[in-house]
Scaffold this active site. Structure first.
Site, PDB file in Angstrom:
ATOM      1  N   CYS A  77      -6.159 -16.521 -41.896  1.00  0.00           N
ATOM      2  CA  CYS A  77      -5.431 -17.602 -42.551  1.00  0.00           C
ATOM      3  C   CYS A  77      -5.428 -17.311 -44.044  1.00  0.00           C
ATOM      4  O   CYS A  77      -6.478 -17.259 -44.678  1.00  0.00           O
ATOM      5  CB  CYS A  77      -6.066 -18.956 -42.274  1.00  0.00           C
ATOM      6  SG  CYS A  77      -5.269 -20.315 -43.165  1.00  0.00           S
ATOM      7  N   GLY A  78      -4.239 -17.108 -44.605  1.00  0.00           N
ATOM      8  CA  GLY A  78      -4.134 -16.779 -46.019  1.00  0.00           C
ATOM      9  C   GLY A  78      -4.569 -17.910 -46.930  1.00  0.00           C
ATOM     10  O   GLY A  78      -5.283 -17.707 -47.919  1.00  0.00           O
ATOM     11  N   ASN A  79      -4.144 -19.133 -46.618  1.00  0.00           N
ATOM     12  CA  ASN A  79      -4.519 -20.270 -47.457  1.00  0.00           C
ATOM     13  C   ASN A  79      -6.021 -20.513 -47.422  1.00  0.00           C
ATOM     14  O   ASN A  79      -6.645 -20.806 -48.451  1.00  0.00           O
ATOM     15  CB  ASN A  79      -3.773 -21.522 -46.994  1.00  0.00           C
ATOM     16  CG  ASN A  79      -2.290 -21.457 -47.315  1.00  0.00           C
ATOM     17  OD1 ASN A  79      -1.898 -21.010 -48.383  1.00  0.00           O
ATOM     18  ND2 ASN A  79      -1.463 -21.897 -46.383  1.00  0.00           N
ATOM     19  N   HIS A 168       3.779 -13.942 -36.015  1.00  0.00           N
ATOM     20  CA  HIS A 168       4.770 -14.859 -36.582  1.00  0.00           C
ATOM     21  C   HIS A 168       6.155 -14.471 -36.101  1.00  0.00           C
ATOM     22  O   HIS A 168       6.467 -13.285 -35.930  1.00  0.00           O
ATOM     23  CB  HIS A 168       4.747 -14.816 -38.115  1.00  0.00           C
ATOM     24  CG  HIS A 168       3.501 -15.386 -38.704  1.00  0.00           C
ATOM     25  ND1 HIS A 168       3.384 -16.707 -39.065  1.00  0.00           N
ATOM     26  CD2 HIS A 168       2.303 -14.806 -38.976  1.00  0.00           C
ATOM     27  CE1 HIS A 168       2.165 -16.918 -39.541  1.00  0.00           C
ATOM     28  NE2 HIS A 168       1.495 -15.782 -39.492  1.00  0.00           N
ATOM     29  N   GLU A 217       2.644 -24.186 -36.907  1.00  0.00           N
ATOM     30  CA  GLU A 217       1.486 -23.299 -36.846  1.00  0.00           C
ATOM     31  C   GLU A 217       0.827 -23.349 -35.472  1.00  0.00           C
ATOM     32  O   GLU A 217       0.540 -24.442 -34.953  1.00  0.00           O
ATOM     33  CB  GLU A 217       0.469 -23.679 -37.936  1.00  0.00           C
ATOM     34  CG  GLU A 217      -0.579 -22.623 -38.155  1.00  0.00           C
ATOM     35  CD  GLU A 217      -1.318 -22.802 -39.470  1.00  0.00           C
ATOM     36  OE1 GLU A 217      -2.416 -22.225 -39.584  1.00  0.00           O
ATOM     37  OE2 GLU A 217      -0.826 -23.496 -40.373  1.00  0.00           O
ATOM     38  N   CYS A 226       1.559 -22.222 -44.810  1.00  0.00           N
ATOM     39  CA  CYS A 226       0.847 -21.201 -44.048  1.00  0.00           C
ATOM     40  C   CYS A 226       0.927 -19.908 -44.846  1.00  0.00           C
ATOM     41  O   CYS A 226       2.026 -19.394 -45.095  1.00  0.00           O
ATOM     42  CB  CYS A 226       1.484 -21.039 -42.670  1.00  0.00           C
ATOM     43  SG  CYS A 226       0.764 -19.697 -41.685  1.00  0.00           S
ATOM     44  N   GLY A 229       2.154 -17.054 -42.833  1.00  0.00           N
ATOM     45  CA  GLY A 229       3.555 -17.350 -42.550  1.00  0.00           C
ATOM     46  C   GLY A 229       4.454 -17.062 -43.742  1.00  0.00           C
ATOM     47  O   GLY A 229       5.582 -16.577 -43.586  1.00  0.00           O
TER      48      GLY A 229
END
Length: 284
Positions: A77-79, A168, A217, A226, A229
Site C-alpha cells: 500500500c503506497g499511502n 490493478h 480498492e 490509493c 492505484g
C-alpha cells in the site's frame, strides 16, 4: 479482559488506516482486529489496519503488514508506506530520512521530505518497476492486457492491467465523476479474469499529465485514494499515450505526483502523510 493497545490513526491523501507499533504489542489475530477496528460505526474507523515492526532482515529497517477492512492481507500500500515513514521518524524510532521498508511486495525505499521544523512534509516512495504481465493475477493467455475489453453489468469497458505489488485494472473514461464506482468496481473486483481479485481504477484526463482517478480498492471498497492505484494509473496512461512519464493523479482525498523513470524503470510516488488522532483500544 483484553489488553489495551495504543494506536495512531493516519491518512495519506484520505486513505486512512489504523497504525500499531508491534514492538510494543503482540497482535495475534490481526485480520479479525482489522475487521472490528475498521468499522466506522462501531470501531475506530478506517480502510484497514497497519502493523509496523522492526525488521530482522538485512537491508530493511522496518516491516509493514497491512490488513484491509475485510480482514484480507494486502501485499503493498503506497499511502500506508508513506505514513509509516512519517510515523517512525516523528515517533523517534529512527533518525534516518531514507528508510528501507520490508513489505510483502519486497523492500521499498522511503525518502522523507522535511519542512523547516524538522517535520515530515511529504514522502517519496520508490515503488520499483511495474509488472505488466502476471498469469497468477490476470487470467489471459499471457497474463497481460492493454486496453482490453471486459463486459460487466451489461457494459463493455476497456482497461489496462498493471501490478504494483498488487493487481490493478485501470479503465479510462470520458468522465470519471459519472461512473458508478460501487456497482462496477465491486463486480469487477471478483470477475473471473482476476484470480486473486483486483483493485479497479476509473480515470479521465483533466489536462496535460493531469488525471482524475476514482478507486474501488480490493477488500476495502471505495477509498479516498490509493497509492499503488495512482502509480498504476500513471503507468497505464503512459502506456496508452494519454500522458508522459510524469503525471499528477487527482483522487478524492488529494493529489499524488507520480514519475515513471526511464533510466531505471522504477515508479516514484510523492505525496502527503498525516496524523489524524491517537488513542487506546481494548483488544478482546
Amino acid at each position: 479482559m483484553g489488553s489495551v493497545v495504543k494506536f495512531a490513526k493516519m491518512h495519506g491523501a484520505g486513505n486512512d488506516y489504523i497504525y500499531v507499533d508491534t514492538s510494543l504489542y503482540d497482535i495475534p489475530e490481526p485480520a479479525e482486529l482489522a475487521r472490528k477496528w475498521s468499522d466506522r460505526h462501531k470501531g475506530i474507523g478506517g480502510d484497514g489496519l497497519v502493523l509496523i515492526g522492526r525488521s530482522l532482515v538485512s537491508g530493511a529497517d522496518f516491516t509493514m503488514r497491512i490488513f484491509n477492512a475485510d480482514g484480507s492481507e494486502a501485499r503493498m500500500c503506497g499511502n500506508a508506506s508513506r505514513c509509516i515513514g512519517k510515523y517512525v521518524y516523528e515517533k523517534g524510532l529512527t533518525d534516518k530520512t531514507s528508510i528501507k521498508l520490508l513489505t510483502r511486495a519486497g523492500i521499498k525505499t522511503l525518502i522523507l521530505n522535511m519542512d523547516g521544523n524538522n517535520q515530515v512534509e511529504s514522502v517519496t516512495v520508490d515503488m520499483q518497476e511495474p509488472c505488466l504481465a502476471d498469469r497468477h493475477l490476470l487470467a489471459t493467455a499471457n497474463g497481460s492486457m492493454r486496453e482490453g475489453a471486459v463486459t460487466v453489468c451489461g457494459q463493455e469497458l476497456r482497461g489496462t492491467f498493471v501490478s504494483m505489488g498488487n493487481p490493478h485494472f485501470v479503465i479510462f473514461t470520458d468522465d470519471a465523476e459519472t461512473v458508478d464506482v460501487a456497482r462496477l468496481g465491486s463486480t469487477l473486483e471478483v470477475n473471473p479474469l482476476f484470480p486473486e481479485r483486483c483493485n479497479i481504477e476509473f480515470a479521465s484526463l483533466l489536462g496535460e499529465n493531469r488525471i482524475r482517478t476514482r478507486v474501488w480498492e480490493r477488500g476495502s471498497g471505495i477509498t479516498m485514494a490509493c497509492g499503488t492505484g495512482a502509480c498504476a494509473t500513471a503507468v497505464a496512461a503512459s502506456l496508452t499515450g494519454r500522458s508522459g512519464r510524469r503525471s499528477r493523479i487527482v483522487m478524492d482525498g488529494g493529489t499524488l505526483d507520480i514519475a515513471w523513470n526511464e533510466t531505471d524503470g522504477h515508479v516514484y510516488m510523492t505525496g502527503p502523510a498525516e496524523f489524524v488522532f491517537e488513542g487506546e483500544m481494548k483488544m478482546e
